[in-house]
Motif scaffolding. Sequence first.
Motif, PDB file in Angstrom:
ATOM      1  N   GLN A 102      39.929  32.536  38.226  1.00 39.01           N
ATOM      2  CA  GLN A 102      40.221  31.099  38.159  1.00 39.01           C
ATOM      3  C   GLN A 102      41.639  30.808  38.639  1.00 39.01           C
ATOM      4  N   ILE A 103      42.578  31.690  38.277  1.00 42.24           N
ATOM      5  CA  ILE A 103      43.955  31.523  38.754  1.00 42.24           C
ATOM      6  C   ILE A 103      44.019  31.687  40.275  1.00 42.24           C
ATOM      7  N   LEU A 104      43.314  32.694  40.803  1.00 34.65           N
ATOM      8  CA  LEU A 104      43.311  32.914  42.252  1.00 34.65           C
ATOM      9  C   LEU A 104      42.694  31.737  43.004  1.00 34.65           C
ATOM     10  N   LEU A 105      41.616  31.209  42.478  1.00 31.29           N
ATOM     11  CA  LEU A 105      41.000  30.052  43.132  1.00 31.29           C
ATOM     12  C   LEU A 105      41.876  28.807  43.003  1.00 31.29           C
ATOM     13  N   GLY A 106      42.563  28.661  41.878  1.00 27.46           N
ATOM     14  CA  GLY A 106      43.521  27.559  41.747  1.00 27.46           C
ATOM     15  C   GLY A 106      44.637  27.670  42.765  1.00 27.46           C
ATOM     16  N   TRP A 107      45.126  28.897  42.991  1.00 24.72           N
ATOM     17  CA  TRP A 107      46.149  29.140  44.011  1.00 24.72           C
ATOM     18  C   TRP A 107      45.606  28.792  45.391  1.00 24.72           C
ATOM     19  N   TYR A 108      44.355  29.155  45.659  1.00 21.77           N
ATOM     20  CA  TYR A 108      43.745  28.872  46.955  1.00 21.77           C
ATOM     21  C   TYR A 108      43.694  27.362  47.206  1.00 21.77           C
ATOM     22  N   TYR A 109      43.208  26.599  46.224  1.00 19.23           N
ATOM     23  CA  TYR A 109      43.088  25.153  46.417  1.00 19.23           C
ATOM     24  C   TYR A 109      44.457  24.477  46.485  1.00 19.23           C
ATOM     25  N   TRP A 110      45.431  24.991  45.719  1.00 16.13           N
ATOM     26  CA  TRP A 110      46.788  24.451  45.776  1.00 16.13           C
ATOM     27  C   TRP A 110      47.412  24.727  47.145  1.00 16.13           C
TER      28      TRP A 110
ATOM     29  N   ASP B 283      34.236  31.383  48.925  1.00 22.14           N
ATOM     30  CA  ASP B 283      32.916  31.875  49.312  1.00 22.14           C
ATOM     31  C   ASP B 283      32.664  33.279  48.785  1.00 22.14           C
ATOM     32  N   LEU B 284      33.731  34.052  48.573  1.00 20.66           N
ATOM     33  CA  LEU B 284      33.579  35.448  48.188  1.00 20.66           C
ATOM     34  C   LEU B 284      33.649  35.694  46.685  1.00 20.66           C
ATOM     35  N   ILE B 285      34.474  34.910  45.985  1.00 21.99           N
ATOM     36  CA  ILE B 285      34.582  35.136  44.543  1.00 21.99           C
ATOM     37  C   ILE B 285      34.198  33.881  43.788  1.00 21.99           C
ATOM     38  N   LYS B 286      33.692  34.079  42.616  1.00 25.51           N
ATOM     39  CA  LYS B 286      33.320  32.978  41.725  1.00 25.51           C
ATOM     40  C   LYS B 286      34.212  33.051  40.495  1.00 25.51           C
ATOM     41  N   PRO B 287      34.536  31.914  39.895  1.00 25.81           N
ATOM     42  CA  PRO B 287      35.437  31.920  38.743  1.00 25.81           C
ATOM     43  C   PRO B 287      34.755  32.481  37.483  1.00 25.81           C
ATOM     44  N   THR B 288      34.562  33.783  37.446  1.00 25.11           N
ATOM     45  CA  THR B 288      33.879  34.404  36.308  1.00 25.11           C
ATOM     46  C   THR B 288      34.839  34.759  35.181  1.00 25.11           C
ATOM     47  N   ASN B 289      36.129  34.958  35.475  1.00 25.09           N
ATOM     48  CA  ASN B 289      37.097  35.226  34.415  1.00 25.09           C
ATOM     49  C   ASN B 289      38.389  34.468  34.710  1.00 25.09           C
ATOM     50  N   TRP B 290      39.370  34.621  33.857  1.00 31.69           N
ATOM     51  CA  TRP B 290      40.597  33.835  33.984  1.00 31.69           C
ATOM     52  C   TRP B 290      41.399  34.226  35.225  1.00 31.69           C
ATOM     53  N   PHE B 291      41.373  35.495  35.640  1.00 30.62           N
ATOM     54  CA  PHE B 291      42.124  35.916  36.819  1.00 30.62           C
ATOM     55  C   PHE B 291      41.563  35.287  38.087  1.00 30.62           C
TER      56      PHE B 291
END
Length: 107
Positions: A38-46, A28-36
């Motif tokens: 995207q990695i953080l959101l991937g970690w969140y979903y994992w 809700d707070l960050i959007k996948p705008t760059n590669w970092f």
Amino acid sequence: MTARGIKLPITIIGGFSTLLASPPVSPDLIKPTNWFYQILLGWYYWAKANNKILLVPYNLSIGIISVYVVLGVAYELAKHYKMPAFSTSLVSLMAFMCVATPPTMAY
């Protein structure tokens, strides 16, 4: 290795499993705008998908140490107040188990 020396590695394992299970991001707070991000959101979903498995070391390490601490503190406090130490320790353990158990709602 003594009982005192083994507590630190066990708490470190429990702490790392907690860190893996709860990433410091929210979709809700960050959007996948760059590669970092995207990695953080991937970690969140994992972590969200594997939360129960990731928290097993935490529950086994910190949970067991909390029982050890409850018994030790109650035993030493009962000895200090010249009370029966063993029975006081058992009563405190039962009280801890009643308080530490998560409530469940059955409908």
